[in-house]
Design an enzyme around this catalytic site. Structure first.
Site, PDB file in Angstrom:
ATOM      1  CB  SER A 119      -5.290   0.857  15.944  1.00 13.64           C
ATOM      2  OG  SER A 119      -4.557   0.192  14.965  1.00 13.64           O
TER       3      SER A 119
ATOM      4  CG  ASP B 262      -4.385  -1.735   8.219  1.00 15.01           C
ATOM      5  OD1 ASP B 262      -4.238  -2.500   7.245  1.00 15.01           O
ATOM      6  OD2 ASP B 262      -3.521  -1.563   9.099  1.00 15.01           O
TER       7      ASP B 262
ATOM      8  CG  ASP C 155      -0.525  -0.104   2.540  1.00 11.65           C
ATOM      9  OD1 ASP C 155       0.695  -0.321   2.728  1.00 11.65           O
ATOM     10  OD2 ASP C 155      -1.339   0.026   3.479  1.00 11.65           O
TER      11      ASP C 155
ATOM     12  CB  ALA D  29      -5.232 -10.858  16.303  1.00  5.95           C
TER      13      ALA D  29
HETATM   14  C1  GLA Z   1       0.041  -2.638   8.459  1.00  8.95           C
HETATM   15  C2  GLA Z   1      -0.220  -1.228   7.932  1.00  8.95           C
HETATM   16  C3  GLA Z   1      -0.818  -1.281   6.532  1.00  8.95           C
HETATM   17  C4  GLA Z   1       0.004  -2.170   5.606  1.00  8.95           C
HETATM   18  C5  GLA Z   1       0.299  -3.515   6.268  1.00  8.95           C
HETATM   19  C6  GLA Z   1       1.232  -4.360   5.456  1.00  8.95           C
HETATM   20  O1  GLA Z   1      -1.174  -3.309   8.652  1.00  8.95           O
HETATM   21  O2  GLA Z   1      -1.096  -0.543   8.788  1.00  8.95           O
HETATM   22  O3  GLA Z   1      -0.936   0.024   6.014  1.00  8.95           O
HETATM   23  O4  GLA Z   1       1.183  -1.535   5.215  1.00  8.95           O
HETATM   24  O5  GLA Z   1       0.848  -3.368   7.560  1.00  8.95           O
HETATM   25  O6  GLA Z   1       0.639  -4.746   4.255  1.00  8.95           O
END
Ligand code: GLA
Length: 386
Positions: free
Chosen positions: A134, A178, A33, A129
């Site tokens: 968050s 996320d 991302d 997990a």
């Molecule tokens: C965490 C970060 C995301 C992404 C993932 C890895 O979850 O919050 O933005 O970079 O790691 O794919």
């Protein structure tokens, strides 16, 4: 509803509304991302529920049913611990105010400036997990404030504000995946997202009709140093892009040529990011073709790449993935940032028990606590409940 009762107990009134935002799991597209690449997460049936009323005096009163003492924040900078995720969203949306006010002068304004709030939070995302509890907290607060203060933000704008909260206020340089999954997820669908254009498409991901389950294997561990490692990986990628003269690793089209010009960490990170983007596109193609069972080998390849090229796995994740595949999974990989958290395994219904036994047995052999294993199905993104 528990959160409403707690709101009444705490503040002596009814909340103005109740909102929910889910955690997420990522099917494929890891550490892509922030390289302007592709991701394919989906929203989970677990998340954060918030009962909220606005306050005109700017004060923020917060209570979480999962954390200790309630807190009252006269200013956002006083926030500590989990309250920083909430305060960060207030900050991000208040800072968006001037832009909005300019719009208002031009007759296209929306909403009023963000004041304070009384908030009660109730969450059921398994914590630690790697399932983005968050992001769920940030997005639920952003969704509530958007409605209460009439901000007129799109779901993606709420996700971006939530990401800014985490980047600028909490100090975690995460990408957009996320928060976007939490804000834009749809039931029964995975969210394909181009993290450069921010274009999204909800892709049907119906496991049951294919006799499949996606198991989450929560290792229960979170290794120290993980947080600094995330920022270092990001730096490696940015350095590699600079050496290659591209805006982001997303732009690498000649992988062999790029690898020939790089060495060490930058070379390995580039190899992962470029091939991972191709794997996301391949998975999308297979899902469209109804070949859901066939994506397993791409999950396996993603894991090896994260383990060997991106170097964000750990022993507990590797054992979970290897033992799941030995137990009959069609494919498995670590999911999320890494260094602990969860793995996922794509498993045919009639192999679920043998996969569980294989993983539990492998953990027991090493004297590790049994991981939690549960099936995940794509659920709806952020929404108002009451
Ligand atoms: C965490 C970060 C995301 C992404 C993932 C890895 O979850 O919050 O933005 O970079 O790691 O794919």
């Amino acid at each position: 509803m528990r959160v409403v009762e707690a709101f009444r107990d705490s503040y002596g009134t009814e909340p103005a509304g109740v909102w929910h935002a889910p955690g997420r799991v990522n099917l494929i597209g890891e550490h892509t991302d922030y390289n302007d690449g592709f991701v394919l997460p989906f929203a989970l049936p677990w998340g954060v529920t918030a009962a909220v009323s606005p306050r005109e005096d700017g004060v923020l009163r917060l209570r979480s049913l999962q954390a200790g003492e309630p807190v009252t924040l006269a200013t956002l900078d006083e926030a500590e611990g989990w309250a920083r995720y909430v305060a960060g969203v207030f900050r991000a949306l208040r800072q968006a105010g001037p832009e909005r006010d300019r719009g208002q002068e031009q007759g296209q304004g929306r909403g009023r400036s963000v004041g304070g709030a009384d908030v009660v939070i109730d969450g059921d995302v398994p914590r630690g997990a790697g399932l983005s509890s968050s992001a769920a907290l940030e997005v639920v607060v952003g969704t509530a404030l958007n409605e209460l203060y009439g901000l007129g933000l799109t779901r993606m704008e709420i996700a971006l504000a939530a990401q800014r909260a985490e980047n600028d206020f909490v100090g975690m340089p995460c990408g957009i995946m996320d928060q976007a999954a939490s804000a834009l997820g749809e039931e029964g669908k995975a969210l394909f997202m181009d993290c450069r254009s921010l274009g999204t498409r909800n892709i049907p991901f119906d496991l049951a009709s294919h006799g499949l389950q996606l198991l989450i294997i929560n290792t229960g561990v979170h290794h120290e140093l993980a947080d600094g490692q995330y920022a270092r990986r990001r730096k490696d990628c940015e350095n590699a892009a600079r050496h290659l003269g591209v805006d982001a690793l997303r732009d690498v089209t000649d992988l062999a040529g790029a690898l020939a010009r790089l060495s060490g960490d930058e070379r390995r990170r580039t190899q992962h990011v470029v091939t991972e983007n191709h794997r996301v596109e391949a998975v999308i193609g297979m899902l469209r073709a109804g070949a859901v069972r066939e994506i397993g080998s791409l999950l396996n390849a993603s894991h090896l790449s994260l383990r060997d090229q991106f170097e964000v796995s750990c022993a507990e994740l590797d054992v979970a993935v290897e033992s799941a595949v030995r137990g009959g999974a069609r494919g498995a990989r670590m999911t999320g940032g890494g260094f602990g958290g969860s793995a996922i395994a794509l498993v045919a219904d009639d192999r679920v028990e043998s996969v569980r036994e294989s993983v539990t047995g492998a953990y027991a052999e090493r004297g590790w606590a049994a991981p939690e294993i549960y099936p995940a199905t794509p659920a709806a993104g952020a929404r108002r409940l009451l």
